[in-house]
Design a protein around this motif. Structure first.
Motif, PDB file in Angstrom:
ATOM      1  N   GLU A   8       0.846  -1.187   0.000  1.00  7.33           N
ATOM      2  CA  GLU A   8       0.000   0.000   0.000  1.00  7.33           C
ATOM      3  C   GLU A   8       0.884   1.242   0.000  1.00  7.33           C
ATOM      4  O   GLU A   8       1.810   1.337   0.804  1.00  7.33           O
ATOM      5  N   HIS A  11      -1.048   3.746   4.298  1.00  5.39           N
ATOM      6  CA  HIS A  11      -2.006   2.862   4.965  1.00  5.39           C
ATOM      7  C   HIS A  11      -3.383   3.524   5.055  1.00  5.39           C
ATOM      8  O   HIS A  11      -3.798   4.017   6.103  1.00  5.39           O
ATOM      9  N   HIS A  59       5.998  -3.880  11.229  1.00  5.49           N
ATOM     10  CA  HIS A  59       5.560  -2.687  10.499  1.00  5.49           C
ATOM     11  C   HIS A  59       6.469  -2.497   9.277  1.00  5.49           C
ATOM     12  O   HIS A  59       7.685  -2.687   9.368  1.00  5.49           O
ATOM     13  N   ASN A  82      -4.150  -0.567  10.356  1.00  2.16           N
ATOM     14  CA  ASN A  82      -2.732  -0.883  10.175  1.00  2.16           C
ATOM     15  C   ASN A  82      -1.862   0.366  10.082  1.00  2.16           C
ATOM     16  O   ASN A  82      -0.680   0.286   9.751  1.00  2.16           O
ATOM     17  N   SER A  83      -2.436   1.532  10.372  1.00  2.00           N
ATOM     18  CA  SER A  83      -1.681   2.781  10.373  1.00  2.00           C
ATOM     19  C   SER A  83      -1.117   3.023  11.769  1.00  2.00           C
ATOM     20  O   SER A  83      -1.864   3.286  12.720  1.00  2.00           O
TER      21      SER A  83
END
Length: 341
Positions: A56, A59, A145, A243-244
Motif C-alpha cells: 500500500e 495505509h 511494520h 494498520n496505520s
C-alpha cells in the motif's frame, strides 16, 4: 415497500441535541504521504496505466482504492508483476523498503520510483552511518511494520536489534563491547518513545542518539493537537486505518490524555452510535494517511443526529513539503524541498 426507519436517528420533528465538534489541527495528510500519492498520480499521467505499487502506498484503503480506479495495481512482491509488464513503472511505498527490493528490481530490469518519505530515508542513512562506525544499533519500533522492516533491511541481517517496549530496553544485553546507538520508527508515540529512551540512557549513558529526533514532525504535531483536545471532550474519533501506526498512536494518546472514549474509524459507516449516546462534545482528528474528505464525512454523519458546531483547535502550522523524484519533476510543478537533515 417503505423502508423501516433507522432506530439510531432522532424521531422526526424533535430538536437535535447540541454537539460541539473540536477539530484537531494539524490532522490528516503529512508531506510524505502527500508526496507519495502525488508520485503515483504523476506516474500514471506520464507513463499511462498500469503503474505498479509495491505494498500500500500509504495505509489508507480509501486512498488505495482511489488510486486503483486511476490505474494503479498494488502488489506485495515484485514477482507478482506479470512478465509482460516488466517494463511498466513500479513504485515503492512511503514506508520504505529493504535494500534487497530495489536490487531485485534492477536484476529484473524494472524501472522503479521510490516514494519513501524523506524522513524515513533520514533514519536509513543514520543506520548506515552507525554501521560504518561499527556501532551496535538499536531500533525502537513495532515488529512487522513496513517501516521497521525497511529500516532493518538497510543493513546485513543481525545488525539491528528491535526494541519495542520499556521492558525490552531494561532486558537488553549488549552483544559486544562496541558503542551503542539508537534510531526510531518515525510514527511512534512521543511519550512512549521518550520513556524507552530514558531507560536506555539510564542504563547506557554513552549511547548515541539521533542528531535530530527521528519521530517525524507530523506525528509529533498530531499527537500534541490530540493532547490539547482530549481532556475537554466526551469522546474522540481518530480517522485512520487499523494498520496505520500513527493513527493507532493518536487513539492511545487521546485515552492517556483523559478522553473517556477514543475510537479509530476508517469511514462514517463504521460509527457505532451507541458509543456516542448522550455526548455533548466530540474531538476529531485524522492520521497522517487519512484524507480530509473522510473527516468531512464523519462530521456530516454527526450532523444528521446532532446540532453540530465545529471549533478548530490549532496547535501548530505545517508548511513543509518534499521534492518529487527527478523523473517526475517535469510532469508537474514540484513542491519545494524542506526535508530534515
Amino acid at each position: 415497500m417503505s423502508q423501516a426507519p433507522d432506530p439510531t436517528l432522532p424521531a422526526s420533528g424533535g430538536a437535535l441535541p447540541a454537539l460541539t465538534v473540536k477539530l484537531c489541527a494539524p490532522r490528516g495528510f503529512c508531506a510524505g504521504v502527500d508526496r507519495a500519492i502525488q508520485i503515483v498520480e504523476l506516474a500514471l499521467e506520464k507513463y499511462g496505466r498500469p503503474v505498479y505499487v509495491r505494498h500500500e502506498i500509504v495505509h489508507n484503503r480509501f486512498v488505495v482504492d482511489g488510486l486503483k480506479a486511476k490505474g494503479a495495481v498494488f502488489v506485495e512482491e515484485l514477482d507478482e508483476i506479470p512478465d509482460a509488464d516488466r517494463g511498466r513503472p513500479v513504485i515503492f511505498s512511503a514506508h520504505g523498503v529493504p535494500k534487497a527490493v530495489p536490487e531485485d528490481a534492477r536484476l529484473r530490469n524494472m524501472f522503479y520510483l521510490d516514494a519513501t518519505c524523506p524522513l524515513v530515508s533520514k533514519v536509513h542513512k543514520e543506520a548506515e552511518i552507525h554501521f560504518r562506525r561499527d556501532r551496535e544499533i538499536l531500533l525502537i519500533g513495532h515488529a512487522g511494520h513496513p517501516e521497521v522492516i525497511g529500516t532493518m533491511g538497510q543493513l546485513p541481517a543481525g545488525s539491528v536489534t528491535l526494541i519495542e517496549t520499556e521492558a525490552d530496553a531494561r532486558a537488553y544485553r549488549p552483544k559486544s563491547g562496541r558503542q551503542l546507538a539508537f534510531i526510531t520508527q518515525t510514527t511512534l508515540s512521543v511519550d512512549d518513545t521518550r520513556s524507552i529512551v530514558d531507560v536506555l540512557k539510564q542504563r547506557f549513558p554513552d549511547i548515541v542518539a539521533p542528531h535530530k529526533e527521528d519521530i517525524c514532525y507530523a506525528t509529533t504535531n498530531r499527537q500534541e493537537a490530540v493532547k490539547a483536545v482530549a481532556p475537554s471532550v466526551d469522546a474522540m474519533i481518530v480517522v485512520g486505518a487499523p494498520n496505520s501506526s500513527n493513527s493507532q498512536r493518536l487513539r492511545e494518546v487521546a485515552e492517556r490524555a483523559g478522553c473517556p472514549k477514543a475510537v479509530l474509524l476508517q469511514r462514517a459507516a463504521e460509527i457505532d452510535w451507541t458509543d456516542f449516546d448522550g455526548i455533548g462534545s466530540l474531538g476529531l482528528t485524522a492520521g497522517a494517511s487519512a484524507p480530509e474528505t473522510l473527516v468531512e464525512e464523519i462530521i456530516a454523519a454527526f450532523a444528521h443526529r446532532f446540532d453540530v458546531t465545529v471549533e478548530t483547535v490549532r496547535t501548530a502550522d505545517e508548511t513543509i513539503a518534499f521534492n518529487l523524484p527527478r523523473e517526475l519533476r517535469g510532469t508537474a510543478d514540484a513542491p519545494g524541498a524542506a526535508a530534515a537533515e
